[in-house]
Write a protein that holds these residues in place. Structure first.
Motif, PDB file in Angstrom:
ATOM      1  N   VAL A  60      35.267  -5.929  49.407  1.00 53.71           N
ATOM      2  CA  VAL A  60      36.030  -6.467  50.541  1.00 53.71           C
ATOM      3  C   VAL A  60      37.398  -5.802  50.585  1.00 53.71           C
ATOM      4  O   VAL A  60      37.866  -5.365  51.645  1.00 53.71           O
ATOM      5  N   GLU A  61      38.050  -5.712  49.434  1.00 48.45           N
ATOM      6  CA  GLU A  61      39.380  -5.101  49.361  1.00 48.45           C
ATOM      7  C   GLU A  61      39.342  -3.644  49.808  1.00 48.45           C
ATOM      8  O   GLU A  61      40.224  -3.177  50.537  1.00 48.45           O
ATOM      9  N   LYS A  62      38.301  -2.924  49.374  1.00 46.80           N
ATOM     10  CA  LYS A  62      38.172  -1.513  49.745  1.00 46.80           C
ATOM     11  C   LYS A  62      38.021  -1.346  51.254  1.00 46.80           C
ATOM     12  O   LYS A  62      38.657  -0.488  51.866  1.00 46.80           O
ATOM     13  N   PHE A  75      37.464   3.973  67.986  1.00 50.88           N
ATOM     14  CA  PHE A  75      36.112   4.169  67.464  1.00 50.88           C
ATOM     15  C   PHE A  75      35.822   3.287  66.245  1.00 50.88           C
ATOM     16  O   PHE A  75      34.713   3.272  65.727  1.00 50.88           O
ATOM     17  N   ILE A  76      36.823   2.549  65.776  1.00 59.29           N
ATOM     18  CA  ILE A  76      36.655   1.612  64.667  1.00 59.29           C
ATOM     19  C   ILE A  76      36.451   0.214  65.254  1.00 59.29           C
ATOM     20  O   ILE A  76      37.209  -0.208  66.131  1.00 59.29           O
ATOM     21  N   PRO A  77      35.446  -0.545  64.801  1.00 62.87           N
ATOM     22  CA  PRO A  77      35.256  -1.911  65.324  1.00 62.87           C
ATOM     23  C   PRO A  77      36.493  -2.767  65.089  1.00 62.87           C
ATOM     24  O   PRO A  77      37.206  -2.596  64.095  1.00 62.87           O
ATOM     25  N   GLU A  78      36.713  -3.703  65.983  1.00 64.29           N
ATOM     26  CA  GLU A  78      37.861  -4.596  65.846  1.00 64.29           C
ATOM     27  C   GLU A  78      37.633  -5.565  64.689  1.00 64.29           C
ATOM     28  O   GLU A  78      36.537  -6.079  64.500  1.00 64.29           O
ATOM     29  N   PHE A  79      38.675  -5.810  63.932  1.00 65.75           N
ATOM     30  CA  PHE A  79      38.626  -6.748  62.807  1.00 65.75           C
ATOM     31  C   PHE A  79      39.085  -8.128  63.273  1.00 65.75           C
ATOM     32  O   PHE A  79      40.037  -8.253  64.027  1.00 65.75           O
ATOM     33  N   TYR A  80      38.391  -9.192  62.789  1.00 61.45           N
ATOM     34  CA  TYR A  80      38.742 -10.555  63.186  1.00 61.45           C
ATOM     35  C   TYR A  80      39.186 -11.440  62.020  1.00 61.45           C
ATOM     36  O   TYR A  80      40.172 -12.166  62.134  1.00 61.45           O
ATOM     37  N   GLU A  81      38.453 -11.411  60.927  1.00 60.32           N
ATOM     38  CA  GLU A  81      38.730 -12.373  59.857  1.00 60.32           C
ATOM     39  C   GLU A  81      38.145 -11.862  58.538  1.00 60.32           C
ATOM     40  O   GLU A  81      37.145 -11.155  58.530  1.00 60.32           O
ATOM     41  N   ARG A  82      38.767 -12.269  57.455  1.00 58.84           N
ATOM     42  CA  ARG A  82      38.219 -11.941  56.141  1.00 58.84           C
ATOM     43  C   ARG A  82      38.151 -13.188  55.276  1.00 58.84           C
ATOM     44  O   ARG A  82      38.915 -14.134  55.443  1.00 58.84           O
ATOM     45  N   GLY A  83      37.197 -13.184  54.352  1.00 54.16           N
ATOM     46  CA  GLY A  83      37.089 -14.227  53.344  1.00 54.16           C
ATOM     47  C   GLY A  83      37.030 -13.550  51.990  1.00 54.16           C
ATOM     48  O   GLY A  83      37.204 -12.332  51.886  1.00 54.16           O
ATOM     49  N   TYR A  86      33.522 -11.723  52.430  1.00 54.84           N
ATOM     50  CA  TYR A  86      33.016 -11.303  53.738  1.00 54.84           C
ATOM     51  C   TYR A  86      34.137 -10.799  54.644  1.00 54.84           C
ATOM     52  O   TYR A  86      35.316 -11.081  54.427  1.00 54.84           O
ATOM     53  N   ILE A  87      33.720 -10.063  55.671  1.00 53.37           N
ATOM     54  CA  ILE A  87      34.615  -9.644  56.750  1.00 53.37           C
ATOM     55  C   ILE A  87      33.898  -9.907  58.071  1.00 53.37           C
ATOM     56  O   ILE A  87      32.710  -9.586  58.225  1.00 53.37           O
ATOM     57  N   ILE A  88      34.601 -10.488  59.031  1.00 53.96           N
ATOM     58  CA  ILE A  88      34.071 -10.671  60.385  1.00 53.96           C
ATOM     59  C   ILE A  88      34.687  -9.605  61.265  1.00 53.96           C
ATOM     60  O   ILE A  88      35.908  -9.407  61.263  1.00 53.96           O
ATOM     61  N   MET A  89      33.833  -8.893  61.990  1.00 50.95           N
ATOM     62  CA  MET A  89      34.294  -7.784  62.826  1.00 50.95           C
ATOM     63  C   MET A  89      33.536  -7.746  64.141  1.00 50.95           C
ATOM     64  O   MET A  89      32.597  -8.526  64.359  1.00 50.95           O
ATOM     65  N   GLU A  90      33.946  -6.856  64.999  1.00 53.28           N
ATOM     66  CA  GLU A  90      33.303  -6.662  66.292  1.00 53.28           C
ATOM     67  C   GLU A  90      31.843  -6.235  66.113  1.00 53.28           C
ATOM     68  O   GLU A  90      31.529  -5.387  65.285  1.00 53.28           O
ATOM     69  N   TYR A  91      30.965  -6.865  66.892  1.00 53.45           N
ATOM     70  CA  TYR A  91      29.563  -6.459  66.913  1.00 53.45           C
ATOM     71  C   TYR A  91      29.400  -5.363  67.966  1.00 53.45           C
ATOM     72  O   TYR A  91      29.712  -5.563  69.137  1.00 53.45           O
ATOM     73  N   ILE A  92      28.959  -4.206  67.538  1.00 47.85           N
ATOM     74  CA  ILE A  92      28.811  -3.063  68.434  1.00 47.85           C
ATOM     75  C   ILE A  92      27.365  -2.990  68.932  1.00 47.85           C
ATOM     76  O   ILE A  92      26.438  -2.912  68.130  1.00 47.85           O
TER      77      ILE A  92
END
Length: 201
Positions: A60-62, A75-83, A86-92
Motif C-alpha cells: 500500500v505504501e509503495k 493517464f493515472i486513475p484518480e485516487f479516492y481513499e486508502r486503508g 487497500y486503496i480505492i481508486m477510479e474504475y477505468i
C-alpha cells in the motif's frame, strides 16, 4: 458504498514447495473481482470506483508513493481513499491493451505515442521501474490510454520496458512499436538501445 461489506474482503499469499506464489482471495461480498496478481486483487465497487486489496501493508505504501508522484497526470486513475491494506481508486472502463491489440491486430501510432509519453513523463517524476505490461494499460473511448498498477515504481532500476517488449512480441507487434519509437521518440529509443540490442530482441 457499504464500507463494512468491502472490508470483509481479504487477500493472502502462499508459496508452495517450488517457490511459486499463489494469491488466496476471500470475498464474502458481491463485489466483482476484476483483476489479481502476486501483490493483491482488485474489485469493482460501483460504476466509478474500484478497490485494490494488498497482501502486505508495505505494498500500500509503495503504491501510494507512486500515486503521489504521478497524481497530476490524466493517464493515472484518480485516487479516492486508502486503508491499512487497500486503496480505492477510479474504475477505468475499457479492455486491457493486450486484449484490444489481440482483437484489432494493429498498433496505431497514436497508441505507441501515448506509451512513449507515459514512459517519458513517469521517468521525469522519478519512477525507476515502469512496469508497462500491456495488461496495465486500459483502452478508453477514443483510443485513450490509462495506466494502472504502480506498486513497484521505485523498487529498482529498469533501463528498458522488458515486460512491454515481451507482451508485444507475443502478439507480433513489437517491431511495429520499435519502428514507431525510433521515429516518434528517438531519444528514448536510443536510451533503450544502450540497455538491450533492439535489433535482436
Amino acid at each position: 458504498m457499504k464500507k463494512k461489506e468491502f472490508k470483509s474482503i481479504s487477500v493472502s499469499r502462499v508459496i508452495d514447495s517450488d517457490g511459486r506464489k499463489t494469491l488466496i482471495i476471500n470475498n464474502p461480498t458481491d463485489f466483482r473481482l476484476i483483476g489479481k496478481g502476486v501483490q493483491g486483487a482488485v474489485f469493482q465497487l460501483d460504476d466509478d470506483r474500484c478497490i485494490k486489496f494488498y497482501v502486505k501493508k508495505s505494498f500500500v505504501e509503495k503504491e501510494m508513493k507512486a500515486y503521489e508522484a504521478a497524481k497530476k497526470y490524466s493517464f493515472i486513475p484518480e485516487f479516492y481513499e486508502r486503508g491499512s491494506n487497500y486503496i480505492i481508486m477510479e474504475y477505468i472502463k475499457g479492455p486491457s491493451l493486450y486484449k484490444y491489440l489481440q482483437k484489432v491486430n494493429h498498433l496505431s501510432k497514436s497508441i505507441s505515442q501515448q506509451i512513449l509519453m507515459i514512459h517519458r513523463e513517469l521517468k521525469k517524476v522519478g519512477f525507476t521501474r515502469i512496469e508497462s505490461k500491456l495488461g496495465h494499460f486500459i483502452v478508453t473511448d477514443g483510443e485513450v490510454l490509462k495506466f494502472v498498477d504502480h506498486s513497484d515504481a521505485f523498487s529498482y532500476f529498469q533501463p528498458y520496458p522488458n515486460e512491454l517488449f515481451t507482451d508485444l512480441k507475443k502478439i507480433g507487434l513489437l517491431q511495429t512499436f520499435l519502428d514507431h519509437a525510433k521515429e516518434l521518440d528517438p531519444e528514448q529509443y536510443s536510451e533503450w538501445g544502450k540497455a538491450v540490442d533492439l535489433e535482436q530482441i
